[in-house]
Design an enzyme around this catalytic site. Structure first.
Site, PDB file in Angstrom:
ATOM      1  N   LEU A 149       1.480  -1.451   0.120  1.00 31.81           N
ATOM      2  CA  LEU A 149      -0.038  -0.158   0.346  1.00 31.81           C
ATOM      3  C   LEU A 149       1.047   1.121  -0.132  1.00 31.81           C
ATOM      4  O   LEU A 149       0.658   2.205   1.306  1.00 31.81           O
ATOM      5  CB  LEU A 149      -1.260   0.288   1.507  1.00 31.81           C
ATOM      6  CG  LEU A 149      -2.259   0.478   1.218  1.00 31.81           C
ATOM      7  CD1 LEU A 149      -3.223  -0.087   0.213  1.00 31.81           C
ATOM      8  CD2 LEU A 149      -3.104   0.934   2.280  1.00 31.81           C
ATOM      9  N   GLY A 150       1.214   1.336  -1.349  1.00 30.50           N
ATOM     10  CA  GLY A 150       2.228   2.288  -1.377  1.00 30.50           C
ATOM     11  C   GLY A 150       1.651   3.479  -2.080  1.00 30.50           C
ATOM     12  O   GLY A 150       0.855   3.340  -2.495  1.00 30.50           O
ATOM     13  N   SER A 172       0.375  -5.179   4.456  1.00 32.41           N
ATOM     14  CA  SER A 172       1.924  -4.594   4.240  1.00 32.41           C
ATOM     15  C   SER A 172       2.761  -5.030   5.392  1.00 32.41           C
ATOM     16  O   SER A 172       2.153  -5.361   6.297  1.00 32.41           O
ATOM     17  CB  SER A 172       1.834  -2.866   4.086  1.00 32.41           C
ATOM     18  OG  SER A 172       1.151  -2.473   5.595  1.00 32.41           O
ATOM     19  N   THR A 174       3.511  -3.948   7.966  1.00 35.29           N
ATOM     20  CA  THR A 174       2.588  -3.052   9.252  1.00 35.29           C
ATOM     21  C   THR A 174       1.696  -2.419   8.991  1.00 35.29           C
ATOM     22  O   THR A 174       1.273  -1.495   7.882  1.00 35.29           O
ATOM     23  CB  THR A 174       3.880  -1.711   9.790  1.00 35.29           C
ATOM     24  OG1 THR A 174       4.515  -1.228   9.092  1.00 35.29           O
ATOM     25  CG2 THR A 174       4.776  -3.131  10.497  1.00 35.29           C
ATOM     26  N   ILE A 228       0.129  -5.300 -10.940  1.00 36.94           N
ATOM     27  CA  ILE A 228       0.938  -4.138 -12.281  1.00 36.94           C
ATOM     28  C   ILE A 228       2.610  -4.171 -11.615  1.00 36.94           C
ATOM     29  O   ILE A 228       2.930  -3.146 -11.761  1.00 36.94           O
ATOM     30  CB  ILE A 228       0.453  -3.589 -11.794  1.00 36.94           C
ATOM     31  CG1 ILE A 228      -0.268  -2.952 -10.398  1.00 36.94           C
ATOM     32  CG2 ILE A 228      -1.167  -3.141 -13.860  1.00 36.94           C
ATOM     33  CD1 ILE A 228       0.048  -2.676 -10.088  1.00 36.94           C
ATOM     34  N   ARG A 230       5.756  -6.002 -10.526  1.00 38.53           N
ATOM     35  CA  ARG A 230       7.047  -7.247 -10.304  1.00 38.53           C
ATOM     36  C   ARG A 230       6.812  -8.934 -10.301  1.00 38.53           C
ATOM     37  O   ARG A 230       5.669  -9.067  -9.701  1.00 38.53           O
ATOM     38  CB  ARG A 230       8.340  -7.107  -9.254  1.00 38.53           C
ATOM     39  CG  ARG A 230       8.933  -5.452  -9.561  1.00 38.53           C
ATOM     40  CD  ARG A 230       9.943  -5.371 -11.347  1.00 38.53           C
ATOM     41  NE  ARG A 230      10.360  -4.153 -11.243  1.00 38.53           N
ATOM     42  CZ  ARG A 230       9.565  -2.831 -11.742  1.00 38.53           C
ATOM     43  NH1 ARG A 230       8.766  -2.785 -11.924  1.00 38.53           N
ATOM     44  NH2 ARG A 230      10.340  -2.181 -11.415  1.00 38.53           N
ATOM     45  N   ASP A 254       0.796  -7.524 -16.296  1.00 44.26           N
ATOM     46  CA  ASP A 254       1.755  -6.006 -17.357  1.00 44.26           C
ATOM     47  C   ASP A 254       2.998  -6.750 -16.613  1.00 44.26           C
ATOM     48  O   ASP A 254       4.088  -5.808 -17.765  1.00 44.26           O
ATOM     49  CB  ASP A 254       1.384  -5.193 -16.523  1.00 44.26           C
ATOM     50  CG  ASP A 254       2.076  -3.814 -17.260  1.00 44.26           C
ATOM     51  OD1 ASP A 254       1.579  -4.088 -18.535  1.00 44.26           O
ATOM     52  OD2 ASP A 254       3.184  -2.652 -16.754  1.00 44.26           O
ATOM     53  N   GLU A 259      10.760 -10.726 -19.766  1.00 46.10           N
ATOM     54  CA  GLU A 259      10.588  -9.544 -20.288  1.00 46.10           C
ATOM     55  C   GLU A 259      11.823  -9.397 -21.906  1.00 46.10           C
ATOM     56  O   GLU A 259      12.383  -9.251 -20.936  1.00 46.10           O
ATOM     57  CB  GLU A 259      10.153  -8.848 -19.967  1.00 46.10           C
ATOM     58  CG  GLU A 259       9.189  -8.277 -18.826  1.00 46.10           C
ATOM     59  CD  GLU A 259       8.998  -7.435 -17.960  1.00 46.10           C
ATOM     60  OE1 GLU A 259       9.599  -6.252 -18.553  1.00 46.10           O
ATOM     61  OE2 GLU A 259       8.097  -7.392 -16.988  1.00 46.10           O
ATOM     62  N   HIS A 277       4.101  -4.402 -20.134  1.00 39.82           N
ATOM     63  CA  HIS A 277       5.291  -4.196 -19.064  1.00 39.82           C
ATOM     64  C   HIS A 277       4.709  -2.033 -19.196  1.00 39.82           C
ATOM     65  O   HIS A 277       5.958  -1.365 -19.620  1.00 39.82           O
ATOM     66  CB  HIS A 277       6.017  -3.882 -18.796  1.00 39.82           C
ATOM     67  CG  HIS A 277       6.573  -3.610 -17.696  1.00 39.82           C
ATOM     68  ND1 HIS A 277       8.236  -4.896 -16.724  1.00 39.82           N
ATOM     69  CD2 HIS A 277       6.440  -2.882 -16.874  1.00 39.82           C
ATOM     70  CE1 HIS A 277       8.477  -3.960 -15.890  1.00 39.82           C
ATOM     71  NE2 HIS A 277       6.964  -2.612 -15.671  1.00 39.82           N
TER      72      HIS A 277
END
Length: 312
Positions: A149-150, A172, A174, A228, A230, A254, A259, A277
């Site tokens: 949740l960045g 996440s 924390t 979306i 890595r 994606d 790749e 991507h």
């Protein structure tokens, strides 16, 4: 005195003049051959490197750049940058956290809609002159889980909750106290609680295969996966197996392990949506990304704190 930037990226060319207009000299090396050639011939002149997570910068390359003082990574991920080698030299590393969050979140929702509403197959069959009115699941009201949740994860959550009335859960390391979403203390528990799991966490060793066979089993036969972030975060073989057996309903991807090669096993499945991507690519995202690099470079060479430091 102007500073020299070795540019390894290949996706923001239209906005690189922003750096040149600010007085930086650029050495463009967007292919493996040009990269090796530039480091061999101009390595002693390079003050900064502009790269992205999958392209990275190795310890050997860092050693071959004796004047290098700062590495700027576009995008949030920096998994192939040798942080230990950079730290040993006292080299500053920055990333592009948040610069393309809107574009990535838009694409995540586009993939989610295409997957659940079966848009690609409906389009293809209509073009063939068919009229297959298949009933597809609604998106509104679904339970959405976000792994990470960045800036990107929060942008996805905002669109899903406000635009599609989805309940939002996340995992996440924390819990965050500045969001109204439900935190789960493990990825399997998150997967078990949602209808759609979106992967939005950085790559690297710490997150490798966080989404494995156990998580996919918890997501269940009516669950969907969207990645979306890595490819390394998802166990691709476990995903192919789950999709083939109907252990999950579908996946939209994606990003891929090797790749631009995409596994044939994913291509032949009817319950996948695949894009090359491109989630973080838009003119607006490219402009904002290069502008953030410029601000970081200007701050660094003025002796001021950089805006988005990576802790080595």
């Amino acid at each position: 005195m102007s500073k020299t930037v070795l540019v390894l990226v290949e996706t923001v060319d239209d906005y690189l003049p922003l750096l040149e207009q600010a007085g930086f000299q650029l050495i463009r090396a967007p292919s493996p051959h040009l990269r090796a050639e530039a480091i061999a011939h101009f390595g002693a002149q390079v003050d900064a490197v502009l790269t992205r997570g999958p392209l990275g910068l190795t310890a050997a390359e860092i050693e071959a750049l004796p004047a290098l003082k700062i590495i700027c990574v576009i995008g949030a991920g920096y998994e192939q940058v040798d942080l230990a080698a950079a730290s040993a030299r006292g080299i500053t590393v920055t990333n592009g956290a948040g610069a393309n969050a809107a574009a990535v979140a838009d694409h995540a929702l586009a993939l989610l809609l295409a997957l659940l509403r079966d848009v690609p197959r409906a389009d293809a069959s209509t073009r063939r002159g068919e009229w297959n009115r298949v009933i597809s699941p609604s998106v509104s009201g679904k339970r959405l889980g976000i792994l990470g949740l960045g800036a990107v994860g929060r942008a996805i959550a905002k669109r899903a909750s406000l635009g599609f009335d989805m309940s939002i859960s996340y995992h996440s390391r924390t819990p965050r106290h500045d969001v109204p979403y439900t935190w789960h203390d493990s990825v399997p528990r998150l997967a078990e609680a949602v209808d759609i799991l979106v992967v939005a966490t950085p790559g690297g060793h710490a997150t490798r295969h966080l989404v494995d066979a156990q998580v996919l089993q918890a997501l269940g036969p009516d669950g969907y996966l969207v990645n979306i972030a890595r490819a390394s975060v998802v166990d691709t073989q476990a995903l192919v197996d789950a999709l083939s057996r109907g252990a999950i309903a579908g996946a939209a991807l994606d990003v891929f392990d090797d790749e631009p090669a995409v596994p044939d096993a994913l291509k032949v499945l009817g319950n996948t949506v695949l894009t090359p991507h491109v989630a973080g690519q838009s003119p607006e995202a490219a402009r904002d990304t290069v502008n953030l690099v410029l601000l970081n470079l200007q701050a660094f060479f003025a002796g001021e704190p950089v805006l988005t430091p990576v802790r080595c």
